[in-house]
Design a protein around this motif. Structure first.
Motif, mmCIF file in Angstrom:
data_model
loop_
_atom_site.group_PDB
_atom_site.id
_atom_site.type_symbol
_atom_site.label_atom_id
_atom_site.label_comp_id
_atom_site.label_asym_id
_atom_site.label_seq_id
_atom_site.Cartn_x
_atom_site.Cartn_y
_atom_site.Cartn_z
ATOM 1 N N GLN A 171 -6.080 3.104 -4.495
ATOM 2 C CA GLN A 171 -6.890 2.924 -5.697
ATOM 3 C C GLN A 171 -6.032 3.003 -6.953
ATOM 4 O O GLN A 171 -6.192 2.194 -7.875
ATOM 5 N N GLU A 172 -5.112 3.952 -6.990
ATOM 6 C CA GLU A 172 -4.243 4.123 -8.155
ATOM 7 C C GLU A 172 -3.383 2.899 -8.416
ATOM 8 O O GLU A 172 -3.103 2.541 -9.553
ATOM 9 N N HIS A 173 -2.953 2.223 -7.342
ATOM 10 C CA HIS A 173 -2.049 1.080 -7.463
ATOM 11 C C HIS A 173 -2.748 -0.261 -7.235
ATOM 12 O O HIS A 173 -2.085 -1.275 -7.055
ATOM 13 N N SER A 174 -4.067 -0.258 -7.257
ATOM 14 C CA SER A 174 -4.874 -1.484 -7.098
ATOM 15 C C SER A 174 -4.560 -2.237 -5.815
ATOM 16 O O SER A 174 -4.524 -3.461 -5.794
ATOM 17 N N ILE A 175 -4.321 -1.517 -4.742
ATOM 18 C CA ILE A 175 -4.069 -2.132 -3.441
ATOM 19 C C ILE A 175 -5.416 -2.363 -2.785
ATOM 20 O O ILE A 175 -6.185 -1.438 -2.571
ATOM 21 N N ARG A 176 -5.704 -3.619 -2.475
ATOM 22 C CA ARG A 176 -7.003 -3.970 -1.924
ATOM 23 C C ARG A 176 -6.943 -4.432 -0.471
ATOM 24 O O ARG A 176 -7.954 -4.759 0.117
ATOM 25 N N GLY A 177 -5.748 -4.531 0.087
ATOM 26 C CA GLY A 177 -5.637 -4.988 1.460
ATOM 27 C C GLY A 177 -4.226 -4.825 1.979
ATOM 28 O O GLY A 177 -3.339 -4.351 1.273
ATOM 29 N N THR A 178 -4.042 -5.213 3.215
ATOM 30 C CA THR A 178 -2.720 -5.154 3.819
ATOM 31 C C THR A 178 -2.374 -6.529 4.363
ATOM 32 O O THR A 178 -3.271 -7.279 4.743
ATOM 33 N N PRO A 179 -1.111 -6.908 4.399
ATOM 34 C CA PRO A 179 0.021 -6.139 3.895
ATOM 35 C C PRO A 179 0.073 -6.170 2.377
ATOM 36 O O PRO A 179 -0.490 -7.059 1.740
ATOM 37 N N HIS A 180 0.751 -5.199 1.814
ATOM 38 C CA HIS A 180 0.950 -5.114 0.360
ATOM 39 C C HIS A 180 2.306 -4.449 0.158
ATOM 40 O O HIS A 180 2.457 -3.266 0.431
ATOM 41 N N LEU A 181 3.265 -5.220 -0.283
ATOM 42 C CA LEU A 181 4.623 -4.702 -0.479
ATOM 43 C C LEU A 181 4.795 -4.223 -1.911
ATOM 44 O O LEU A 181 4.366 -4.891 -2.852
ATOM 45 N N PHE B 175 7.926 -2.962 -4.356
ATOM 46 C CA PHE B 175 9.365 -2.808 -4.455
ATOM 47 C C PHE B 175 9.721 -1.709 -5.440
ATOM 48 O O PHE B 175 8.916 -1.323 -6.282
ATOM 49 N N LYS B 176 10.946 -1.202 -5.345
ATOM 50 C CA LYS B 176 11.423 -0.137 -6.221
ATOM 51 C C LYS B 176 11.300 -0.531 -7.694
ATOM 52 O O LYS B 176 11.032 0.306 -8.547
ATOM 53 N N SER B 177 11.440 -1.803 -7.975
ATOM 54 C CA SER B 177 11.336 -2.302 -9.349
ATOM 55 C C SER B 177 9.906 -2.233 -9.880
ATOM 56 O O SER B 177 9.675 -2.413 -11.069
ATOM 57 N N GLY B 178 8.955 -2.008 -8.986
ATOM 58 C CA GLY B 178 7.553 -1.987 -9.372
ATOM 59 C C GLY B 178 6.829 -3.278 -9.055
ATOM 60 O O GLY B 178 5.607 -3.354 -9.141
ATOM 61 N N ARG B 179 7.570 -4.288 -8.679
ATOM 62 C CA ARG B 179 6.958 -5.573 -8.314
ATOM 63 C C ARG B 179 6.124 -5.376 -7.055
ATOM 64 O O ARG B 179 6.546 -4.728 -6.102
ATOM 65 N N ALA B 180 4.942 -5.965 -7.064
ATOM 66 C CA ALA B 180 4.055 -5.860 -5.911
ATOM 67 C C ALA B 180 3.742 -7.249 -5.380
ATOM 68 O O ALA B 180 3.556 -8.190 -6.148
ATOM 69 N N VAL B 181 3.689 -7.365 -4.067
ATOM 70 C CA VAL B 181 3.347 -8.619 -3.412
ATOM 71 C C VAL B 181 2.162 -8.326 -2.494
ATOM 72 O O VAL B 181 2.321 -7.713 -1.438
#
Length: 57
Positions: free
Chosen positions: A25-35, A37-43
């Motif tokens: 919830q904090e990182h707006s992850i709504r499903g998997t997979p969800h990568l 990265f250390k840089s903060g980039r999310a896929v």
């Protein structure tokens, strides 16, 4: 229930599940997979190995 025997009541520690839900919830992850990265980039989707290799460089 096997052979008429009721299994013992389960004892579950759900703390890890609750931590994972809060993180999602904090990182707006709504499903998997969800990568993430250390840089903060999310896929928020699956990527093929070539694209993943480029992202890791």
């Amino acid at each position: 229930m096997a052979h008429g025997v009721v299994p013992a009541k389960a004892q579950c520690d759900t703390a890890a599940i609750e931590r994972n839900k809060a993180f999602g919830q904090e990182h707006s992850i709504r499903g998997t997979p969800h990568l993430i990265f250390k840089s903060g980039r999310a896929v928020p989707a699956a990527v093929d190995t070539d694209r993943l290799s480029r992202m890791l460089q």
